[in-house]
Design an enzyme around this catalytic site. Structure first.
Site, PDB file in Angstrom:
ATOM      1  N   ARG A 157       0.790  -1.269  -0.135  1.00  0.00           N
ATOM      2  CA  ARG A 157       0.071  -0.050  -0.063  1.00  0.00           C
ATOM      3  C   ARG A 157       0.807   1.334  -0.041  1.00  0.00           C
ATOM      4  O   ARG A 157       0.382   2.444   0.508  1.00  0.00           O
ATOM      5  CB  ARG A 157      -0.835   0.016   1.329  1.00  0.00           C
ATOM      6  CG  ARG A 157      -2.043  -0.982   1.218  1.00  0.00           C
ATOM      7  CD  ARG A 157      -3.039  -0.906   0.107  1.00  0.00           C
ATOM      8  NE  ARG A 157      -4.366  -1.658   0.254  1.00  0.00           N
ATOM      9  CZ  ARG A 157      -4.246  -2.851  -0.131  1.00  0.00           C
ATOM     10  NH1 ARG A 157      -3.130  -3.321  -0.711  1.00  0.00           N
ATOM     11  NH2 ARG A 157      -5.366  -3.630   0.045  1.00  0.00           N
ATOM     12  N   SER A 228     -10.762  -0.298   2.944  1.00  0.00           N
ATOM     13  CA  SER A 228     -10.041  -0.523   4.131  1.00  0.00           C
ATOM     14  C   SER A 228      -9.758   0.602   4.906  1.00  0.00           C
ATOM     15  O   SER A 228      -8.832   1.504   4.312  1.00  0.00           O
ATOM     16  CB  SER A 228      -8.743  -1.446   4.141  1.00  0.00           C
ATOM     17  OG  SER A 228      -8.986  -2.691   3.416  1.00  0.00           O
ATOM     18  N   GLU A 319      -4.775   3.374   6.618  1.00  0.00           N
ATOM     19  CA  GLU A 319      -4.266   3.428   5.194  1.00  0.00           C
ATOM     20  C   GLU A 319      -4.972   4.510   4.315  1.00  0.00           C
ATOM     21  O   GLU A 319      -4.641   5.105   3.283  1.00  0.00           O
ATOM     22  CB  GLU A 319      -4.896   2.093   4.735  1.00  0.00           C
ATOM     23  CG  GLU A 319      -4.250   1.590   3.566  1.00  0.00           C
ATOM     24  CD  GLU A 319      -5.344   1.437   2.419  1.00  0.00           C
ATOM     25  OE1 GLU A 319      -4.990   1.761   1.110  1.00  0.00           O
ATOM     26  OE2 GLU A 319      -6.452   0.830   2.542  1.00  0.00           O
TER      27      GLU A 319
HETATM   28  N1  EPU Z   1     -11.376 -11.153   9.846  1.00  0.00           N
HETATM   29  C1  EPU Z   1     -12.072 -11.519  10.904  1.00  0.00           C
HETATM   30  N2  EPU Z   1     -13.357 -10.973  10.939  1.00  0.00           N
HETATM   31  C2  EPU Z   1     -14.072 -10.440   9.952  1.00  0.00           C
HETATM   32  C3  EPU Z   1     -13.600 -10.245   8.751  1.00  0.00           C
HETATM   33  C4  EPU Z   1     -12.262 -10.566   8.507  1.00  0.00           C
HETATM   34  O1  EPU Z   1     -11.440 -11.923  11.681  1.00  0.00           O
HETATM   35  O2  EPU Z   1     -15.108  -9.984  10.024  1.00  0.00           O
HETATM   36  C5  EPU Z   1     -10.031 -11.792   9.267  1.00  0.00           C
HETATM   37  C6  EPU Z   1      -9.825 -13.013   8.749  1.00  0.00           C
HETATM   38  O3  EPU Z   1      -9.046 -13.730   9.643  1.00  0.00           O
HETATM   39  C7  EPU Z   1      -9.644 -13.097   7.478  1.00  0.00           C
HETATM   40  C8  EPU Z   1      -8.787 -11.838   7.440  1.00  0.00           C
HETATM   41  O4  EPU Z   1      -9.398 -10.795   8.553  1.00  0.00           O
HETATM   42  O5  EPU Z   1      -9.067 -14.194   6.921  1.00  0.00           O
HETATM   43  C9  EPU Z   1      -8.516 -11.158   6.332  1.00  0.00           C
HETATM   44  O6  EPU Z   1      -9.722 -10.583   5.461  1.00  0.00           O
HETATM   45  P1  EPU Z   1      -9.921 -10.122   4.068  1.00  0.00           P
HETATM   46  O7  EPU Z   1      -9.333 -11.533   3.243  1.00  0.00           O
HETATM   47  O8  EPU Z   1     -11.072  -9.672   3.800  1.00  0.00           O
HETATM   48  O9  EPU Z   1      -8.798  -9.432   3.818  1.00  0.00           O
HETATM   49  P2  EPU Z   1      -8.100  -7.961   4.635  1.00  0.00           P
HETATM   50  O10 EPU Z   1      -6.748  -8.261   5.074  1.00  0.00           O
HETATM   51  O11 EPU Z   1      -8.851  -7.743   5.685  1.00  0.00           O
HETATM   52  C10 EPU Z   1      -7.099  -6.967   2.349  1.00  0.00           C
HETATM   53  C11 EPU Z   1      -7.034  -5.556   1.998  1.00  0.00           C
HETATM   54  C12 EPU Z   1      -8.242  -5.130   1.093  1.00  0.00           C
HETATM   55  C13 EPU Z   1      -8.593  -6.356   0.101  1.00  0.00           C
HETATM   56  C14 EPU Z   1      -8.766  -7.650   0.841  1.00  0.00           C
HETATM   57  C15 EPU Z   1      -8.751  -8.793  -0.307  1.00  0.00           C
HETATM   58  C16 EPU Z   1      -5.632  -4.124   3.281  1.00  0.00           C
HETATM   59  C17 EPU Z   1      -5.651  -2.989   4.172  1.00  0.00           C
HETATM   60  N3  EPU Z   1      -6.863  -4.315   2.717  1.00  0.00           N
HETATM   61  O12 EPU Z   1      -8.083  -6.876   3.622  1.00  0.00           O
HETATM   62  O13 EPU Z   1      -8.143  -4.000   0.437  1.00  0.00           O
HETATM   63  O14 EPU Z   1      -9.567  -5.987  -0.420  1.00  0.00           O
HETATM   64  O15 EPU Z   1      -7.268  -7.795   1.586  1.00  0.00           O
HETATM   65  O16 EPU Z   1      -7.525  -9.131  -0.938  1.00  0.00           O
HETATM   66  O17 EPU Z   1      -4.651  -4.647   2.981  1.00  0.00           O
HETATM   67  C18 EPU Z   1      -8.315  -1.692   0.584  1.00  0.00           C
HETATM   68  O18 EPU Z   1      -7.091  -1.611   0.662  1.00  0.00           O
HETATM   69  O19 EPU Z   1      -9.274  -0.718   0.717  1.00  0.00           O
HETATM   70  C19 EPU Z   1      -9.122  -2.957   0.514  1.00  0.00           C
HETATM   71  C20 EPU Z   1     -10.451  -3.243   0.463  1.00  0.00           C
END
Ligand code: EPU
Length: 323
Positions: A157, A228, A319
């Site tokens: 990012r 995010s 972010e």
């Molecule tokens: N999780 C929870 N509770 C929840 C939802 C998620 O505990 O209610 C935990 C779970 O362990 C899950 C983990 O969070 O496995 C990761 O969740 P997710 O795969 O949705 O990804 P994220 O790491 O939360 C990142 C990016 C997103 C991107 C997704 C998918 C960042 C800051 N965010 O989110 O990017 O869409 O991966 O690749 O790196 C953005 O940057 O605006 C954005 C939406």
């Protein structure tokens, strides 16, 4: 080029909180950018406004690019793309052409230029890895320059465009896709499961990514947010707990999902005024009733940061860019 002064600009950011800017310039060409001697400083480019929070009125000038955004095919796999094209329009076009490499980025809001500044990524892909070179306008010198991927210093990012604080405006970028014969990138999360038995063509992966996003993220057309809100923190082994999900970065640090930390603090759905933690993906703060103020969002941000700090001794870093 048009210049408006003391203008309401909240609508230029997807969060939808009200704010004014001292000036707003709608520009089309690099020459327009050379004629900004009179407008208030600092200058700040806005793309799709999907990663931007106005924390109050802005005393400088916002630069919004207008006019048609086009992509030109340079070879079977290479394109020259105007930076104000919506990233998802590009993703849709190259997936339709059967090319790989951008389908996992489907549905990310904002422009290509904005996606390069913050190296936007999703589902195991990052915008920066598609870049061959980019043509930039240097607001400090008034010159255009072409820079390659190495110059950009892409990281999670982040890029040099971000760390140098808005000095450069991305005008266009040349992007290299992969041929249809390349392997699909479907190892992230439940992407493979969502695809089921379908052959992972670029368009099928695009549909699976869009479906996954729809199931977790607020619909930008109806609920204001900036995606995010926090980065996923990178922490040392001493802060890990057995139950904590983590991704080993291989350098002694582990990336921990901020969504999990926020979830563990019981903050899903927590609201301050009109700002709320999105229950389906607690990494996202939404403008729940469309009437959230910047103060609501900042107070909720502080509530989240404090709660995660108290419980895990981890400090979340936003972010979303605060202006
Ligand atoms: N999780 C929870 N509770 C929840 C939802 C998620 O505990 O209610 C935990 C779970 O362990 C899950 C983990 O969070 O496995 C990761 O969740 P997710 O795969 O949705 O990804 P994220 O790491 O939360 C990142 C990016 C997103 C991107 C997704 C998918 C960042 C800051 N965010 O989110 O990017 O869409 O991966 O690749 O790196 C953005 O940057 O605006 C954005 C939406």
């Amino acid at each position: 080029m048009t210049i408006e002064t003391n203008v309401e600009v909240g609508g230029l950011a997807t969060f939808g909180v009200e704010a004014k800017a001292a000036a707003l310039v709608r520009w089309q060409t690099a020459d327009d950018l050379r004629n900004l001697n009179e407008v208030p400083r600092p200058l700040k480019v806005v793309g799709g406004g999907s990663n931007l929070l106005f924390t109050g009125d802005f005393g400088g000038t916002l630069l919004l690019r207008e006019g048609p955004a086009e992509m030109r095919r340079l070879s079977a796999t290479r394109f020259d793309v105007d930076a104000h094209m919506a990233l998802d329009d590009f993703c849709a076009a190259v997936a339709e052409a059967g090319l790989r490499g951008a389908e996992n980025l489907s549905g990310i809001p904002g422009t290509l230029g904005g996606a390069l500044v913050q190296n936007a990524g999703a589902y195991g892909a990052e915008t920066g890895s598609l870049l061959v070179d980019a043509t930039l306008f240097d607001l400090q010198t008034g010159r255009t320059l072409t820079v390659d991927r190495e110059w950009m210093e892409f990281a999670y990012r982040s890029s040099r465009l971000k760390t140098e604080g808005g000095r450069y405006v991305v005008l266009s970028a040349r992007l290299e896709l992969l041929p249809p014969s390349a392997a699909a990138n479907v190892d992230y999360g439940n992407l493979r499961a969502t695809l089921g038995d379908a052959e992972p063509t670029p368009e099928a992966v695009r549909r699976a990514v869009l479906a996954t996003r729809d199931s977790k993220l607020p619909d930008p057309a109806t609920v204001g947010s900036a995606g995010s809100f926090f980065r996923n923190p990178e922490v040392g082994a001493e802060l890990l707990r057995p139950e904590m999900p983590r991704y080993d970065l291989g350098n002694g640090l582990y990336k921990v999902p901020a969504a999990w930390l926020i979830d563990q603090c019981g903050l899903k759905g927590t609201a301050v005024g009109g700002a709320a933690v999105w229950p389906l993906q607690p990494l996202v703060i939404v403008n729940a009733d469309g009437r959230a103020t910047a103060a609501d969002v900042l107070e909720l941000e502080q509530t989240i940061v404090s709660a995660v700090e108290r419980r895990f001794s981890i400090t979340l870093i936003p972010e979303v860019e605060h202006l």
